[in-house]
Design a protein around this motif. Structure first.
Motif, mmCIF file in Angstrom:
data_model
loop_
_atom_site.group_PDB
_atom_site.id
_atom_site.type_symbol
_atom_site.label_atom_id
_atom_site.label_comp_id
_atom_site.label_asym_id
_atom_site.label_seq_id
_atom_site.Cartn_x
_atom_site.Cartn_y
_atom_site.Cartn_z
ATOM 1 N N SER A 135 0.830 -1.315 0.269
ATOM 2 C CA SER A 135 0.050 0.404 0.409
ATOM 3 C C SER A 135 0.910 1.531 -0.145
ATOM 4 N N HIS A 136 0.011 2.538 -0.473
ATOM 5 C CA HIS A 136 1.104 3.192 -0.342
ATOM 6 C C HIS A 136 2.075 4.092 0.942
ATOM 7 N N ASN A 137 0.810 3.387 1.889
ATOM 8 C CA ASN A 137 1.615 4.147 3.189
ATOM 9 C C ASN A 137 2.387 3.117 4.257
ATOM 10 N N GLU A 138 2.195 1.599 3.340
ATOM 11 C CA GLU A 138 3.547 0.941 3.592
ATOM 12 C C GLU A 138 4.906 1.417 3.006
ATOM 13 N N ILE A 139 4.457 1.818 2.169
ATOM 14 C CA ILE A 139 5.714 3.051 0.629
ATOM 15 C C ILE A 139 6.285 3.653 2.371
ATOM 16 N N GLU A 140 5.436 4.799 2.388
ATOM 17 C CA GLU A 140 5.229 5.778 3.228
ATOM 18 C C GLU A 140 6.616 5.689 4.480
ATOM 19 N N ALA A 141 6.089 3.945 5.058
ATOM 20 C CA ALA A 141 6.639 4.280 6.483
ATOM 21 C C ALA A 141 7.929 3.052 6.501
ATOM 22 N N ILE A 142 8.164 2.484 4.969
ATOM 23 C CA ILE A 142 9.583 1.912 4.377
ATOM 24 C C ILE A 142 10.515 3.388 4.721
ATOM 25 N N GLN A 143 10.196 3.658 3.766
ATOM 26 C CA GLN A 143 10.622 5.613 3.529
ATOM 27 C C GLN A 143 11.680 6.373 4.614
ATOM 28 N N VAL A 144 10.331 6.275 5.581
ATOM 29 C CA VAL A 144 10.821 6.808 7.120
ATOM 30 C C VAL A 144 11.836 5.884 7.443
ATOM 31 N N CYS A 146 14.127 4.235 6.601
ATOM 32 C CA CYS A 146 15.179 4.036 5.705
ATOM 33 C C CYS A 146 16.094 5.724 6.311
ATOM 34 N N VAL A 147 14.679 6.846 6.790
ATOM 35 C CA VAL A 147 15.133 7.923 6.897
ATOM 36 C C VAL A 147 15.966 7.729 8.300
ATOM 37 N N ILE A 148 15.110 7.184 9.181
ATOM 38 C CA ILE A 148 15.581 7.422 10.331
ATOM 39 C C ILE A 148 17.037 6.856 10.860
ATOM 40 N N THR A 149 16.856 4.983 10.140
ATOM 41 C CA THR A 149 18.284 4.879 10.599
ATOM 42 C C THR A 149 19.612 5.901 9.539
ATOM 43 N N PHE A 150 19.553 6.316 9.166
ATOM 44 C CA PHE A 150 19.928 7.176 8.114
ATOM 45 C C PHE A 150 20.631 8.048 8.676
ATOM 46 N N PHE A 151 19.380 8.855 9.668
ATOM 47 C CA PHE A 151 20.444 9.797 10.268
ATOM 48 C C PHE A 151 21.396 9.060 11.695
ATOM 49 N N ALA A 152 20.804 8.175 11.902
ATOM 50 C CA ALA A 152 21.122 7.614 13.217
ATOM 51 C C ALA A 152 22.616 6.888 13.418
ATOM 52 N N SER A 153 22.504 6.819 11.831
ATOM 53 C CA SER A 153 24.148 6.265 11.565
ATOM 54 C C SER A 153 25.095 6.927 11.219
ATOM 55 N N ILE A 154 24.383 8.676 10.203
ATOM 56 C CA ILE A 154 25.611 9.294 9.453
ATOM 57 C C ILE A 154 25.905 10.407 10.760
ATOM 58 N N PHE A 155 25.247 10.383 12.178
ATOM 59 C CA PHE A 155 25.779 11.249 13.497
ATOM 60 C C PHE A 155 26.787 10.147 13.626
ATOM 61 N N GLN A 156 26.973 9.038 13.460
ATOM 62 C CA GLN A 156 28.233 8.392 14.034
ATOM 63 C C GLN A 156 29.379 8.289 13.249
ATOM 64 N N PRO A 193 24.883 4.191 6.634
ATOM 65 C CA PRO A 193 24.485 5.195 5.649
ATOM 66 C C PRO A 193 24.519 5.580 4.649
ATOM 67 N N CYS A 194 25.003 4.592 3.296
ATOM 68 C CA CYS A 194 24.906 3.954 1.823
ATOM 69 C C CYS A 194 23.883 3.366 1.684
ATOM 70 N N VAL A 195 23.448 1.874 2.631
ATOM 71 C CA VAL A 195 22.909 1.643 1.956
ATOM 72 C C VAL A 195 21.356 2.181 2.675
ATOM 73 N N SER A 196 21.057 2.808 3.818
ATOM 74 C CA SER A 196 20.124 3.456 4.150
ATOM 75 C C SER A 196 19.472 4.025 3.356
ATOM 76 N N LEU A 197 20.582 5.275 2.857
ATOM 77 C CA LEU A 197 20.027 6.510 1.723
ATOM 78 C C LEU A 197 20.127 5.709 0.303
ATOM 79 N N GLY A 198 20.802 3.849 -0.102
ATOM 80 C CA GLY A 198 20.513 3.344 -1.669
ATOM 81 C C GLY A 198 19.322 2.448 -1.679
#
Length: 267
Positions: A135-144, A146-156, A193-198
């Motif tokens: 569903s559209h909501n599931e796609i947006e949830a997965i993208q959110v 990925c964003v959470i994982t990206f920022f958690a790792s990029i600050f490291q 950061p690379c994998v979550s952004l990809g």
């Protein structure tokens, strides 16, 4: 002129404030506490909403608990992926501060920002397990997620980059530029950061396979961590061998020129 001097002085004060030392032990203790609480919240979430009711097991699944548990398969997969993500980010954090000899206030601030997104991983689990598949909501949830994982790792990664700016005081010799563990630390901190952004961009382009891409990312990264050191070691060995061969050629040419007479050298 007087105002510019005051602004320059205040900037120096602010910069000095960020570079002031911070207790490394306090930073590690606070971080471990946050990771432990986040992992506990994740376990409580799955235990609360994903346990089959005994009456439903008897009536709907004819007393088979395994069949009832299979109904919650996607939720368990999302839980396992989120828990592995928390565990690996904690492992990266532990490896990072293992080579940090002195923490600064700026590093502490970046660590707080990383922990803020770490605390959002239970939310990512809830989002990826609640909405209907494809569903559209599931796609947006997965993208959110990925964003959470990206920022958690990029600050490291930013903590390590900040430590490199004054590496003689803040980093162990092994992790400094040109050190024994420098390349491996760079690859390990840049992996998430690379994998979550990809994965984020792939879910935008291939929305039909967003769930498969996200779960594949969560499954592949643990094996990538295992293969990472081997890959880095092989790459560094290959680079060193190429450099040593080039140095040998230069030495041989210099020896040949030294053996030649002055007239032969001019010719």
């Amino acid at each position: 002129g007087q105002r510019s001097e005051e602004e320059h002085h205040s900037l120096e004060t602010f910069t000095f404030y960020l570079s002031e030392p911070l207790s490394k032990e306090r930073v590690e203790a606070f971080s471990d506490g946050v990771y432990a609480i986040v992992a506990t919240l994740l376990i409580l979430d799955i235990c609360e909403d994903n346990v089959p009711d005994p009456r439903e097991v008897e009536e709907k699944f004819h007393g088979s608990l395994l069949e009832a548990l299979s109904e919650y398969g996607p939720n368990y997969l999302a839980y396992f992926g989120s828990f592995v993500t928390i565990g690996l980010l904690w492992f990266v954090h532990h490896s990072l501060f293992l080579y940090v000899t002195k923490a600064t206030r700026l590093m502490g601030l970046l660590n707080i920002l990383s922990l803020a997104f770490i605390g959002g991983l239970p939310l990512a689990y809830q989002l990826t397990s609640e909405f209907a598949e494809k569903s559209h909501n599931e796609i947006e949830a997965i993208q959110v997620s990925c964003v959470i994982t990206f920022f958690a790792s990029i600050f490291q990664f930013a903590i390590w980059t900040t430590a490199l700016l004054n590496e003689e005081e803040t980093l162990h010799a092994f992790a400094r530029y040109g050190g024994k563990e420098h390349a491996f630390m760079f690859a390990k901190l840049a992996l998430y950061p690379c994998v979550s952004l990809g994965a984020f961009f792939l879910t935008c382009l291939l929305s039909e396979f967003s769930t498969a891409i996200f779960h594949l990312m969560q499954i592949v990264i643990p094996f990538a961590f295992l293969a990472l050191r081997i890959f880095v070691r092989i790459s560094l060995t290959a680079i060193k061998s190429v450099m040593s061969l080039s140095r040998r050629k230069v030495v041989l040419l210099e020896e040949e020129e030294a053996c030649l007479s002055p007239n032969e050298t001019l010719s």
